[in-house]
Structures are given as structure tokens and as C-alpha cells.
Design an enzyme around this catalytic site. Structure first.
Site, PDB file in Angstrom:
ATOM      1  CB  SER A   1     133.178 -70.704   3.763  1.00 25.21           C
ATOM      2  OG  SER A   1     133.993 -71.766   4.187  1.00 25.21           O
TER       3      SER A   1
ATOM      4  CG  ASP B   1     131.704 -72.741   6.766  1.00 26.80           C
ATOM      5  OD1 ASP B   1     131.003 -72.042   6.029  1.00 26.80           O
ATOM      6  OD2 ASP B   1     132.776 -73.254   6.405  1.00 26.80           O
TER       7      ASP B   1
END
Length: 345
Positions: free
Chosen positions: A70, A184
Site C-alpha cells: 500500500s 490493496d
């Protein structure tokens, strides 16, 4: 692109069996162990990674391989491409209003934001570069939509890999890479220690942005500090005096306020609720993964007072990252000195 599980544990270009290093090897001399750094997820808190890397550099510690999830992939990718200064300047230049301007509302039905404006700014740092051409070994962690497989992105377009790693489900649109829709990586591996080891690291420094050293549960007061800015943008002029574009923008700011803020009674907006839920899950996954494959050294930044949307607080976050790293430097030095490493006979 590698898919987990399983992924073979491969060491890169490490010669024969040999000795331990001394503390004098801290600055990167012959025989120094290959150092990996795992940069964890944490939304806005990820700007603390910049401070961590800057502080390590000042102490002569330069990681050889970087794995990021991320926001960790954003900072890690720029660092691997020798562009940490550019992402630092970008982060420090963010104000509340500029953060709002990067929120490009999506009408695709698969995410609230397209992420195009953020991609444009990041392109300035690593445009048209492939992961295998970066100055350091790098991998970004993503999650495959549908299967939940952990994907290690170690080849191909660096920008697309980074985008996939930070594409928070429901907030950003997923990214299509090699026929797979990805989002993600924090859903499967928030602090990618295992990836550093697979990239050949002899020792791994992990940077955890969620929780604390005792892994106690925490509650984050994450009221959107951008909300007053959104409110102002939505009411800068009387409705009948606005241009069409101003009305549209005002409507979008109202939607963003409802998505990312809270109602008067305190109920969270859609995005805030999603982020809170995501944060809770991420914290528990981090505990499990770090217990199963602990790093040699863990840097825990004390960030509980920083909201996950506080991207405009880079100055504070970078300093917090530096402070956390200073606390860990003695332990890092000890591990470097004691880590067996391979040298040519």
C-alpha cells in the site's frame, strides 16, 4: 509477477559461505549482510516511512531490497528508484485543499476515486520505469480480486505495481495486471517481511504503522480533518451565483464530505466506515503474519494520534518516523554486526 502461495524462496547473487560482519561494516563495506526493509501499510501514516529511510541513511544504513504494501509500496518504490527526495517534496507540499484536489471522483461503479491525479504526480518520480530496472531490489504486494491470492509484483511497470498495491477496495479502482484485477495488498500481508526474505535479505527491518510493540488493540480517533475544507469548497458562493462547473464541484465536495466524514450524530460516512473496518482487519492480520515470520528488527512508530486520511501532516509524520528509527538504531546495529553473511573464500 509471482503469486502466493506458494512462491519459491530465492536468494539473489549471494556468493559462498563466510564470516560475520563487524559494526564497522554498517556503512556498507565488504561482507555487510544484505539488508531488507519491509514498509507496511497505513494510509497517510505511510509518510513516516520517509523519515525512517532518511534516518537510516544518516546512520550509514542503506537497505539493499525493499518490499512495500500500500503506502509502503509508494514510498518504497520511490526509494528503490532513488527518488525519495521527490516523494518527500510531494508529501511535504500537501495541504488540506491539495489533498481534496487529488480526490478525483469516479463514476465507474468500482471505486469512489479513480486515482488518476495521484498517479499523475507519482509518475513524475518513476514514470516509464520497470521494477527490474530500479536501483534496488523491489517488490509491491497486492491482493487478487476474487481469489484473495497474495501477489508479489517483482517485474513490469513500477507505477502500475504501486497503484495496485495501494488500491483500497471501494475507495480506489482496482488495477488490471496480466489479466488479474488487483487491489490493496494490506488485506493479505500488511508488513511484507516474507517478501524481503524471498528477495534474498539476510536481515529484515520491518516498519509497522498499525498497533504498538505489545500488539495491544487500539482505537483511532480518525475524524476527517479535511471535512472543514470540503465544507468550505461546497459553499464558497451562493447557489444561484455559481457557474455550472462550480456547482458540479460543490456537489462533489458534498459527496466527498458524506463519504469521508461523519454525520452530525457521529455515524461514519461510507469511506470512513470502510477504512475503520479495513484498519481493524489489517491490525489483526499484521499480528498473525509478524508472529509467523518475525523480522529481525521492528520499527514501531507511535502514530495513534494521526488519522488515516491526514496526508497533509507529512512534516509531523516524517519526524515521527525519524524518532522511531533513532530508538531502533542500537538494535539494528547489533543485528548487522551479528548477522552471518556470505563472503567469497
Amino acid at each position: 509477477m509471482n503469486k502466493m502461495p506458494p512462491v519459491p524462496h530465492k536468494r539473489l547473487d549471494v556468493p559462498g559461505v563466510g564470516d560475520r560482519v563487524t559494526r564497522g561494516a554498517l556503512a556498507g563495506g565488504h561482507g555487510r549482510p544484505k539488508i531488507g526493509i519491509a514498509l507496511g501499510a497505513g494510509a497517510a501514516r505511510g509518510w513516516a516511512h520517509i523519515g525512517v529511510l532518511l534516518e537510516l541513511s544518516e546512520h550509514g544504513i542503506h537497505p539493499d531490497v525493499v518490499a512495500g504494501t500500500s503506502i509502503g509500496a509508494v514510498v518504497g518504490g520511490c526509494y528503490a528508484g532513488s527518488k525519495l527526495d521527490m516523494v518527500e517534496a510531494f508529501a511535504r507540499g500537501l495541504t488540506k485543499k491539495r489533498v481534496v484536489s487529488l480526490m478525483d471522483v469516479s463514476f465507474s461503479g468500482v471505486g469512489m476515486l479513480t486515482g488518476g491525479r495521484l498517479k499523475h504526480h507519482l509518475n513524475e518520480a518513476i514514470a516509464n520505469r520497470r521494477i527490474e530496472e530500479l536501483d534496488k531490489g523491489f517488490a509491491a504486494v497486492a491482493t487478487e480480486v476474487g481469489t484473495g491470492h497474495e501477489i508479489w509484483l517483482t517485474k513490469g511497470d513500477a507505477m502500475e505495481a504501486i497503484r495496485a498495491s495501494y488500491s483500497l477496495p471501494g475507495i480506489f479502482e482496482p488495477v488490471l495486471i496480466n489479466g488479474r484485477w488487483l487491489f490493496d495488498g494490506a488485506l493479505v500481508n500488511p508488513v511484507p517481511v516474507t517478501v524481503c526474505r524471498a528477495l534474498g535479505a539476510d536481515m529484515v527491518i520491518a516498519v509497522n504503522l498499525i498497533g504498538d510493540t505489545a500488539f495491544r488493540g487500539i482505537v483511532i480517533d480518525d475524524r476527517l480533518s479535511l471535512e472543514p475544507t470540503l465544507e468550505k469548497l461546497g459553499s464558497q458562493a451562493p447557489q444561484n451565483a455559481r457557474t455550472l462547473s462550480a456547482r458540479l464541484f460543490g456537489g462533489m465536495s458534498g459527496n466527498l464530505r458524506r463519504f469521508f466524514g461523519r454525520r452530525e450524530d457521529g455515524a461514519p460516512g461510507i469511506a470512513t466506515a470502510m477504512m475503520d473496518a479495513f484498519n481493524i482487519a489489517q491490525g489483526r492480520i499484521s499480528r498473525s503474519r509478524l508472529a509467523g515470520d518475525p523480522p529481525d528488527v521492528i520499527v514501531n512508530a507511535r502514530l495513534s494520534k494521526i488519522g488515516l486520511f491526514d496526508f497533509h501532516r507529512a512534516d509531523e509524520l516524517i519526524e515521527m518516523g525519524r524518532e522511531a528509527t533513532r530508538r531502533a538504531i542500537p538494535e539494528i546495529a547489533d543485528y548487522i554486526a551479528l548477522t552471518p553473511t556470505d563472503v567469497e573464500a
